[in-house]
Design a protein around this motif. Structure first.
Motif, short mmCIF file in Angstrom:
data_model
loop_
_atom_site.label_atom_id
_atom_site.label_comp_id
_atom_site.label_asym_id
_atom_site.label_seq_id
_atom_site.Cartn_x
_atom_site.Cartn_y
_atom_site.Cartn_z
N MET A 70 -7.13 9.29 -13.20
CA MET A 70 -7.51 8.18 -12.45
C MET A 70 -6.60 8.08 -11.14
N LEU A 71 -5.19 8.27 -11.59
CA LEU A 71 -3.97 7.83 -10.62
C LEU A 71 -4.19 9.35 -9.43
N VAL A 72 -4.47 10.46 -9.72
CA VAL A 72 -4.45 11.65 -8.64
C VAL A 72 -5.68 11.20 -7.94
N THR A 73 -6.84 10.82 -8.66
CA THR A 73 -7.89 10.44 -7.78
C THR A 73 -7.67 9.58 -6.56
N ASN A 74 -6.61 8.40 -6.89
CA ASN A 74 -6.38 7.39 -5.68
C ASN A 74 -5.62 8.18 -4.79
N LEU A 75 -4.73 9.25 -5.13
CA LEU A 75 -3.89 9.72 -4.29
C LEU A 75 -4.42 10.83 -3.30
N VAL A 76 -5.57 11.50 -3.69
CA VAL A 76 -6.20 12.55 -2.88
C VAL A 76 -7.35 12.31 -2.17
N GLU A 77 -7.77 11.00 -2.32
CA GLU A 77 -9.20 10.62 -1.64
C GLU A 77 -8.87 10.31 -0.29
N ASP A 78 -9.63 10.53 0.61
CA ASP A 78 -9.41 10.28 1.82
C ASP A 78 -9.11 8.82 2.38
N ALA A 130 -0.12 3.73 3.42
CA ALA A 130 0.21 2.39 3.79
C ALA A 130 -0.37 1.25 2.90
N SER A 131 -1.37 1.92 2.09
CA SER A 131 -2.05 0.94 1.23
C SER A 131 -1.41 0.79 -0.15
N PRO A 132 -1.32 -0.66 -0.62
CA PRO A 132 -0.62 -0.86 -1.84
C PRO A 132 -1.05 -0.14 -3.25
N GLU A 133 -2.54 0.07 -3.00
CA GLU A 133 -2.85 0.94 -4.06
C GLU A 133 -2.37 2.38 -4.28
N TRP A 134 -1.99 3.02 -3.19
CA TRP A 134 -1.77 4.39 -2.92
C TRP A 134 -0.09 4.42 -3.28
N ARG A 135 0.58 3.32 -3.02
CA ARG A 135 1.84 3.19 -3.18
C ARG A 135 2.10 3.00 -4.89
N ASP A 136 1.28 2.26 -5.44
CA ASP A 136 1.59 1.92 -6.76
C ASP A 136 0.99 3.03 -7.75
N ARG A 189 7.40 13.42 -7.75
CA ARG A 189 6.62 12.13 -7.27
C ARG A 189 7.49 10.91 -6.86
N LEU A 190 8.41 10.68 -7.85
CA LEU A 190 9.26 9.51 -7.72
C LEU A 190 10.06 9.50 -6.30
N ASP A 191 10.85 10.73 -6.40
CA ASP A 191 11.49 11.11 -5.22
C ASP A 191 10.71 10.77 -3.79
N GLU A 192 9.45 11.24 -3.77
CA GLU A 192 8.81 10.88 -2.81
C GLU A 192 8.69 9.38 -2.51
N ALA A 193 8.08 8.61 -3.73
CA ALA A 193 7.80 7.27 -3.68
C ALA A 193 9.13 6.69 -2.98
N VAL A 194 10.31 6.93 -3.41
CA VAL A 194 11.56 6.30 -3.06
C VAL A 194 11.78 6.55 -1.68
N LYS A 195 11.41 7.53 -1.14
CA LYS A 195 11.68 7.91 0.20
C LYS A 195 10.85 6.94 1.24
N ARG A 196 9.46 7.22 0.54
CA ARG A 196 8.44 6.37 1.47
C ARG A 196 8.73 4.88 1.45
N TYR A 197 9.14 4.14 0.30
CA TYR A 197 9.05 2.71 0.20
C TYR A 197 10.46 2.47 -0.21
N PRO A 198 11.30 2.53 0.46
CA PRO A 198 12.60 2.22 0.16
C PRO A 198 13.01 0.77 -0.33
N GLU A 199 12.23 -0.23 0.20
CA GLU A 199 12.20 -1.52 -0.01
C GLU A 199 11.28 -2.17 -0.97
N ALA A 200 10.66 -1.05 -1.51
CA ALA A 200 9.55 -1.78 -2.63
C ALA A 200 10.21 -2.26 -3.73
N LYS A 201 9.64 -3.20 -4.41
CA LYS A 201 10.45 -3.70 -5.63
C LYS A 201 10.45 -2.69 -6.83
#
Length: 808
Positions: A584-592, A597-603, A624-636
């Motif tokens: 389910m999660l990979v589908t969200n990340l790989v679909e075009d 920038a979308s909250p669902e991709w980030r989460d 994966r987490l290192d990518e998330a931290v670098k992309r969204y440094p201000e995310a909760k």
């Protein structure tokens, strides 16, 4: 021989007995002599028995006819002669005998007429109203039974009359309109009753009242007193319909006397005031009208010698005169005076309402609420309400204005106080809608405050969710009230959303399911998402997957489908189905369709990194987490992600540590130690980074999750430093935990690790001192402390362990 007391006692002769017995014997012998004779005898016996039964029935019918002739007819005769007491007495006698439906109908008719007559003689208005209500019940039952047709028309007319006088105006109008078709009934009186019926109640029909009143005035036999009163009624109806010119002309033509003249002058003053209100404030004509109205209002008290209703109403309109003269202080004072002098009356209540409006507009809302409560309580009693002084629509507008001001000023408790009193004015449906709206806005406001107020954040959240749950209950009640209307599904949606935001997830799931059952198009994707989220929060993971999968399959192009996949992944994780969750999660990340920038991709990225960590796929998790931290440094989620990265490095170091222990050559040991050291250093860096973020002002001191992260980072820094054999630095880390969390069971673990550090530094005395300190801290901890929440041991086990280690 003579019998005692002089009575003869002559026994029958013996031969007479013998002859009787002989005849009986011969009859029996004859009757049983053949089959034919037996049949004849049996037929004779049955004929005799049937005749007896018929005779008994005829006697019973005759007895009922006697009862009817003796009591019912006599009661009706007495009633026709105006002898009500005798009629009532006759019915009382009849009640001791069995009665047929016809008798019962006539008896109820008599009782209804008698009770209506008694009501007319009653002085107290409340008792008069109650007695007419009883009369109406009697007459209504009589008409349902077999009432004599000759009495039917009279009964229907009297029923309508009692319905009017008991305040049941809607039923009365129907009955009286039917009576108008009966030419035998008093047409003029029926029209007069219909006038009253159309004027009484909360929503008077002035057009219908005026039409029937014209029929009343057309009656040539109308007395002068009644004609004056009927003319005033027509003028009042015209005035309320906005036909002021016609009303003025009618009043100017009327020659009235006594109290009716007082009412005539009062009404002319009201017309002048209404006309003046529509003119410019500085116009001469307005001034003249106001002056004339003032003179007329002063005349009313002189004309009304009993100082009754006209005098009270004139006092009220004098206050209105001050308002239109722009003397608001005098107007407020006059309203307060009328409310005080005439408490409980229609004029007094109307004045109290006006005074309350002044208080509210001048910022004295608390004082205004006292007056509003007084007025609404009195109106609830209905008899204390006079629609001629304050039309229902005006009352609603003013109450709505007060309610809206409370909402605007965020005085939600005060708004609910008003709503509790609104039932009579607005009805159950509107009152329930106002209650739902108040709780909803109150809850939303509390949650908004919780995001900006550093103090009492959790208290605000709890209160906000409580109010939203109350809103959910109110919206659901509103939906039941409007089941047959188009607002029904919207009410269900509002109820479900309120329950959801108030974290009442079981109720939310129930109402979302009902919404989906009734609504076939609007909001269905979102409703399925919310249903799945509610089931997930209620720990019904299978049901959550079912709803979320339906959302994804039925609405794949809807934006909520991506959030549904994310929530479904979380449900699959709870069901221990990591492969389905990862899909389910990979589908969200790989679909075009989705972008970073979308909250669902980030989460989804954060969630996938955490899922990989839980599966012990540490390298993939870190990536994966290192990518998330670098992309969204201000995310909760970033703070928790950094902590998880540290845990992943820390856990990954276990594998080279194991190889180090099993290595046979120096080269293998060197490689394993180097790899282990690198991983532990990276773990320490991430723990330190999270700890510094929290301690240097980047965290929320009221957030339990962040405080748990801070405590764990201190402990795990010590653990990493210990494994790196940097014992002195590890001691500092454990010391931070001991200092900051002395009343927390985690301090026991820190004491234990600190003692281990001293032993590794070959200082056993300091190790024992540390253990002694641990014993003292353990003794100071409250008896209710739950050690299992942060450690693996109970209090007793900790006491035993520390005592044993002190002996080493």
């Amino acid at each position: 021989m003579e019998a005692p007391h002089g009575h003869a006692a002559t026994p029958p002769p013996a031969d007479e007995h013998a002859s009787s017995e002989g005849r009986l014997t011969r009859m029996l012998h004859w009757a049983t002599g053949s089959k034919l004779r037996k049949a004849i005898a049996a037929l004779t016996i049955f004929t005799l028995l049937g005749g007896s039964v018929a005779a008994f029935s005829l006697f019973e019918q005759w007895a009922e006819e006697v009862v009817e002739r003796d009591y019912v007819q006599l009661a009706l005769k007495s009633l026709d002669e105006g002898k009500y007491a005798d009629a009532k007495s006759m019915i009382g006698q009849m009640q001791q005998q069995p009665a047929s439906p016809r008798q019962l109908a006539s008896a109820l008719y008599v009782l209804g007429v008698v009770k209506a007559n008694e009501a007319d003689q009653e002085a107290a208005a409340s008792r008069r109203r109650a007695m007419h209500e009883i009369a109406a019940r009697y007459l209504k039952k009589a008409l349902k039974l077999d009432l004599d047709e000759t009495r039917h028309g009279q009964a229907n007319f009297l029923l309508g009359r009692s319905l009017v006088r008991s305040g049941q105006t809607k039923d009365a109008i129907r009955v009286l309109e039917e009576s108008l078709l009966d030419s035998k009934q008093p047409t003029a009186e029926i029209h007069a009753l219909l006038v009253t019926a159309h004027l009484d109640g909360k929503e008077p029909d002035f057009k219908s009242a005026l039409r029937h009143n014209e029929e009343v005035l057309a009656d040539q036999q109308l007395t002068d007193e009644k004609r004056q009163r009927a003319t005033l009624i027509s003028a009042e109806a015209m005035l309320r319909l906005g036909r002021r010119t016609a009303a003025r002309e009618l009043l100017q033509q009327l020659k009235a006397t006594g109290v009716e003249e007082a009412n005539r002058v009062l009404m002319l003053a009201r017309i002048d005031l209404d006309d003046a209100e529509e003119l410019p404030v500085d116009s001469r004509e307005r001034t003249d009208l106001l002056q004339r109205a003032q003179i007329q209002l002063q005349q009313v008290a002189q004309l009304d010698t009993s100082h009754d209703l006209p005098t009270r109403q004139a006092a009220l309109w004098i206050a209105r005169y001050f308002e239109l003269s722009n003397d608001h202080d005098a107007a407020a004072a006059e309203y307060a005076k009328v409310a005080k002098v005439y408490p409980g009356t229609a004029a007094g209540l109307t004045a109290a309402l006006a005074a309350a409006d002044y208080h509210r507009r001048n910022g004295r809302l608390e004082k205004a609420l006292v007056d509003y409560k007084l007025v609404l309580h009195a109106i609830d009693a209905q008899e204390g309400y006079d629609d001629s002084l304050l039309p229902v629509e005006d009352l609603r507008d003013r109450m709505k204005e007060a309610f809206d001001q409370c909402i605007e000023q965020r005085l939600y408790p005060e708004a609910l106080t008003l709503v509790d009193l609104f039932h009579t004015v607005f009805g159950e449906t509107l009152t329930t809608e106002m209650r739902a709206r108040t709780h909803d806005q109150w809850g939303q406001r509390q949650l908004e405050q919780a995001t900006v107020d550093p103090l009492g954040t959790e208290t605000l959240r709890l209160e906000g969710r409580k109010q939203l749950r109350e809103a959910g209950r109110a919206y659901e009640a509103l939906a039941r009230l409007r089941f047959a209307s188009r607002q029904f599904v919207d009410d269900l949606w509002n109820a479900a959303e309120s329950y959801f935001n108030g974290q009442s997830y079981t109720n939310a799931a129930r109402v979302y399911a009902e919404y989906l059952h009734h609504e076939s198009r609007r909001r269905n994707p979102l409703a399925l998402l919310r249903l799945g989220q509610s089931e997930l929060a209620a720990r019904k993971f299978d049901l959550a997957v079912e709803a979320l999968s339906e959302c994804v399959e039925m609405y794949p192009l809807d934006p909520v489908a991506y959030q549904a996949r994310l929530e479904a992944a979380r449900a699959y994780e709870k069901l221990e189905k990591p492969a389905e969750a990862e899909k389910m999660l990979v589908t969200n990340l790989v679909e075009d369709v989705l972008t970073p920038a979308s909250p669902e991709w980030r989460d989804s990225l954060f969630e996938l990194g955490t899922l990989l960590y839980q599966q012990k796929r540490y390298d993939e998790s870190i990536k994966r987490l290192d990518e998330a931290v670098k992309r969204y440094p201000e995310a909760k989620e970033t703070l928790l992600a950094r902590y998880t990265i540290g845990r992943a490095y820390h856990a990954a170091a276990e594998e080279p540590a194991k190889r180090l222990a099993e290595s046979k050559t120096e080269n293998e040991r060197l490689n394993a130690r180097t790899q282990m050291t690198e991983l532990l250093i990276k773990a320490h860096e991430n723990y330190l980074n999270v700890q510094r973020t929290l301690t240097l002002g980047g965290g929320d001191a009221s957030d339990p999750m962040q405080q748990t992260l801070l405590r764990n980072c201190y402990m795990l820094q010590g653990s990493v430093l210990f494994e790196l054999r940097r014992f002195e630095e590890a001691l500092k880390a454990y010391g931070n935990v001991i200092t900051s969390y002395q009343s927390d069971p985690i301090a026991m673990e820190s004491f234990l690790q600190a003692a281990a550090c001293w032993r590794r530094l070959d200082q056993p005395v300091k190790a024992r001192v540390t253990l002694d300190q641990a014993k003292l801290v353990l003794k100071e901890m409250p008896p209710t402390t739950d050690f299992r929440t942060a450690t693996n041991f109970t209090r007793t086990q900790w006491e035993y362990l520390l005592n044993q280690m002190s002996l080493w």
